[in-house]
Write a protein that holds these residues in place. Structure first.
Motif, PDB file in Angstrom:
ATOM      1  N   UNK A 109      69.067  30.947  11.606  1.00  0.00           N
ATOM      2  CA  UNK A 109      69.136  31.673  12.881  1.00  0.00           C
ATOM      3  C   UNK A 109      67.879  32.490  13.192  1.00  0.00           C
ATOM      4  N   UNK A 110      67.230  33.035  12.164  1.00  0.00           N
ATOM      5  CA  UNK A 110      66.016  33.826  12.399  1.00  0.00           C
ATOM      6  C   UNK A 110      64.877  32.982  12.954  1.00  0.00           C
ATOM      7  N   UNK A 115      66.498  23.132   9.153  1.00  0.00           N
ATOM      8  CA  UNK A 115      65.526  22.594   8.198  1.00  0.00           C
ATOM      9  C   UNK A 115      66.279  21.953   7.051  1.00  0.00           C
ATOM     10  N   UNK A 116      65.717  20.857   6.558  1.00  0.00           N
ATOM     11  CA  UNK A 116      66.303  20.194   5.397  1.00  0.00           C
ATOM     12  C   UNK A 116      65.759  20.837   4.125  1.00  0.00           C
TER      13      UNK A 116
END
Length: 137
Positions: A109-110, A115-116
């Protein structure tokens, strides 16, 4: 090279064995490889001896309690446990090798993006390293 970049250690050693034994050339197309010709016992021995000098980084997960888990990038289980001890001042009760889940993605959220684990590992400069602590459920 792609097998090494993607941490496909067994595939890299199988290709190396095929080239080393003159079955194919390094310039041949991968689609022409007859995988039935690979001597898997010899590939296993080459892998154990680390003939290619690969530094494979694995992905480990450990439950922390209260549905929280830590994910760590490390070369082996011992290194992962040591890192968790250093970070949290306690050894994990259980540790799981989740390297096969390297394509699993998480929402950050930031950063407002997904991302994996592979992407996170590629962004990491020093190992062992904490990838994240997350809440499961």
């Amino acid at each position: 090279m792609d097998a090494i970049k993607q941490d496909e250690e067994l595939l890299a050693y199988s290709i190396y064995w095929i080239i080393k034994n003159g079955i194919q050339k390094g310039t041949d197309s991968a689609s022409r490889i007859n995988w039935n010709l690979v001597n898997h016992e010899e590939v296993k021995q080459m892998r154990e001896q680390n003939e290619l000098n690969l530094q494979v980084i694995k992905v480990y997960s450990a439950p922390l309690g209260n549905d929280q888990h830590i994910i760590v990038f490390a070369k082996d289980e011992k290194s992962a446990k040591g890192h968790i001890y250093k970070e949290l001042n306690r050894l994990p009760n259980k540790l799981f090798d989740i390297s096969s889940k390297v394509e699993k993605s998480f929402w950050f959220p930031d950063q407002q993006k997904t991302k994996s684990l592979r992407q996170l590992k590629e962004e990491t400069l020093v190992f062992p390293a904490t990838a994240m602590i997350f809440e499961k459920g």
